[in-house]
Design an enzyme around this catalytic site. Structure first.
Site, PDB file in Angstrom:
ATOM      1  N   ASN A 124      -2.147  -8.380  -0.602  1.00 45.84           N
ATOM      2  CA  ASN A 124      -2.994  -6.823  -1.165  1.00 45.84           C
ATOM      3  C   ASN A 124      -3.654  -7.565  -2.253  1.00 45.84           C
ATOM      4  O   ASN A 124      -2.803  -7.403  -3.355  1.00 45.84           O
ATOM      5  CB  ASN A 124      -1.530  -5.679  -1.275  1.00 45.84           C
ATOM      6  CG  ASN A 124      -2.137  -3.978  -1.510  1.00 45.84           C
ATOM      7  OD1 ASN A 124      -2.945  -4.273  -2.088  1.00 45.84           O
ATOM      8  ND2 ASN A 124      -1.129  -3.726  -1.755  1.00 45.84           N
TER       9      ASN A 124
ATOM     10  N   ARG B 243      -4.802  -6.106   3.140  1.00 45.77           N
ATOM     11  CA  ARG B 243      -5.332  -5.071   3.553  1.00 45.77           C
ATOM     12  C   ARG B 243      -6.620  -4.307   2.964  1.00 45.77           C
ATOM     13  O   ARG B 243      -6.630  -4.944   1.401  1.00 45.77           O
ATOM     14  CB  ARG B 243      -4.082  -4.464   2.209  1.00 45.77           C
ATOM     15  CG  ARG B 243      -4.102  -2.455   2.561  1.00 45.77           C
ATOM     16  CD  ARG B 243      -2.933  -2.805   1.088  1.00 45.77           C
ATOM     17  NE  ARG B 243      -3.211  -0.306   1.575  1.00 45.77           N
ATOM     18  CZ  ARG B 243      -1.671  -0.127   0.777  1.00 45.77           C
ATOM     19  NH1 ARG B 243      -0.727  -0.769   0.920  1.00 45.77           N
ATOM     20  NH2 ARG B 243      -1.479   1.162   1.012  1.00 45.77           N
TER      21      ARG B 243
ATOM     22  N   ARG C 260      -2.559  11.187 -11.492  1.00 48.45           N
ATOM     23  CA  ARG C 260      -3.104  11.798 -11.063  1.00 48.45           C
ATOM     24  C   ARG C 260      -3.598  13.123 -10.816  1.00 48.45           C
ATOM     25  O   ARG C 260      -2.463  14.338 -10.291  1.00 48.45           O
ATOM     26  CB  ARG C 260      -4.059  11.442  -9.922  1.00 48.45           C
ATOM     27  CG  ARG C 260      -5.106   9.868  -9.475  1.00 48.45           C
ATOM     28  CD  ARG C 260      -5.115   9.089  -8.615  1.00 48.45           C
ATOM     29  NE  ARG C 260      -4.305   8.453  -8.820  1.00 48.45           N
ATOM     30  CZ  ARG C 260      -3.620   7.472  -7.092  1.00 48.45           C
ATOM     31  NH1 ARG C 260      -4.924   7.957  -6.014  1.00 48.45           N
ATOM     32  NH2 ARG C 260      -3.364   6.209  -7.153  1.00 48.45           N
TER      33      ARG C 260
END
Ligand code: AMP
Length: 399
Positions: free
Chosen positions: A7, A93, A242
């Site tokens: 990843n 990924r 976020r």
């Protein structure tokens, strides 16, 4: 078959090595962190049998860092292989597969070109993912590589769910809901079916990936038919730092009133909002809950909003399903916070959903926390995204 999963992010690289003969526990895991000191990278690694290693290397070059990380597989305190040629596949990924990829796929020059074409849609992820692929091609030249896309699981959403109600030109421009966390939603959906002794195609589920990033997926017949993240991972639920969905009119207001630039708005909504923005303390729910208990009104508001928005969006996902067989919690918050399970499930008694208070202690295994008489099962499942990526490699290359 020994399979390496990578990843690759812009500021960190996470890798895990699996041997299918030995099951889903990684033989070796390692992480490179490029954020702490300029010109240096920090490595941590550990093995399934409990050996650990930490080191620092003076380099800014990502390929050099990755080569150094892979060297720990074959020498030193966390060695688990005698040679790198024991690795038979590398799974990557990749965050954005756009409209093209509905499934994982062997990496070819054409796949790399598509990942590159999608840079504008995932500017902080796809370039790092491609760099990771190219680094592995240079280090493990003969080893086949597979791309596993975070968007792929959502790529069969009906057009009514994936299209934004803007001008029709947006459809032609690729401005649509793509959804993310697909590897996790897909893994926990399959695991739920396994635990329920059912075919996934017979189930209707809502999966809640609640970590630093948060998203929901409504899953019918094994297909994600709706999800809360959208064109970017900023849409949907309130998250650690976020905002999730906000009225886009707020952005015009800030641009006109405060002369905010696009970059400032980007930072505001991605890094200074959510639990962190409202609490003024932290993006970590544990710290927010602690502060709320000690009387912080802002921390309490942040938690109340997190739950309110989660329940509202679970309601939205219900609208895309015909019934609900199971609600599934996963990722850092979803796997650990009994406070969130209880608060999130409170609204759904009218569906016959009931938790079993005796089952709310955290257990290390995947568990059903619903009461025996509940009409909807509620699962807490440890997401295993790297293992899911390794399994895709086996499916694609194993034969
Ligand atoms: P992830 O992105 O899946 O690694 O999740 C990381 C987040 O999980 C952290 O920022 C915390 O907010 C949250 N988390 C982890 N453990 C707990 C816990 N016991 N209670 C509440 N939140 C937790």
């Amino acid at each position: 078959m020994k399979t390496l999963v990578l990843n690759a992010g812009s500021s960190s690289h996470k890798a895990a090595l699996f041997d299918f003969a030995k099951g889903e526990t990684a033989l070796w895991r390692s992480q490179l962190d490029w954020t702490h000191q300029a010109g240096r990278v920090e490595l941590t690694a550990q093995t399934a049998d409990g050996r650990q290693h930490q080191a620092v290397l003076a380099t800014e070059d990502k390929t050099t860092g990755l080569r150094w990380m892979l060297d720990t597989l074959v020498e030193g305190p966390v060695q688990v292989l005698s040679a790198l040629n024991e690795i038979k596949a590398v799974g990557h990924r990749v965050v954005h597969g756009g409209r093209d990829y509905q499934q994982s796929i062997p990496i070819t020059p054409a796949v790399k070109a598509t990942i590159q074409q999608l840079f504008p849609l995932a500017p902080s992820h796809n370039p790092a993912n491609l760099q990771g692929i190219e680094a592995m091609e240079s280090i493990l030249a003969a080893v086949p590589q597979v791309a596993v896309f975070d968007t792929a699981f959502h790529a069969q959403m009906p057009a009514a769910a994936s299209t934004y109600p803007g001008p029709y030109e947006w459809v032609e421009q690729g401005i649509q809901r793509y959804g993310f966390h697909g590897v996790s939603h897909r893994y926990v959906a399959h695991r739920t079916a396994e635990l329920m002794h059912c075919e996934l195609s017979d189930l209707q589920l809502i999966t809640c990936h609640l970590g630093n990033g948060c998203s929901l997926s409504a899953i019918r017949d094994g297909i994600s038919v709706d999800t809360t993240m959208g064109f970017t991972p900023l849409d949907g639920l309130m998250m650690g730092s976020r905002s999730g969905s906000v009225d886009p009119g707020i952005l015009f207001y800030l641009m006109r009133q405060d002369h905010c630039t696009p970059d400032e708005l980007d930072t505001l909504l991605n890094k200074a909002a959510g639990l962190k923005g409202i609490s003024g303390l932290s993006n970590d729910l544990r710290q927010v809950l602690e502060a709320a208990e000690q009387g912080s009104d802002r921390a309490q508001l942040a938690f109340d909003m997190f739950i309110h928005i989660l329940r509202r969006q679970i309601g939205a996902m219900l609208g895309s399903l015909g019934r609900l067989d199971a609600l599934v919690f996963t990722a850092g918050i979803g796997e650990n916070s009994a406070t969130v399970w209880q608060a999130a499930c409170q609204n759904w008694e009218f569906l016959g959903l009931q938790l079993d208070p005796a089952k709310l202690q955290r257990s290390s295994t995947d568990q059903d926390i619903a009461a025996a008489e509940s009409k909807v099962r509620v699962y807490v499942i440890h997401t295993q995204e790297e293992w899911a990526i390794a399994q895709d490699c086996l499916k694609i290359l194993g034969a």
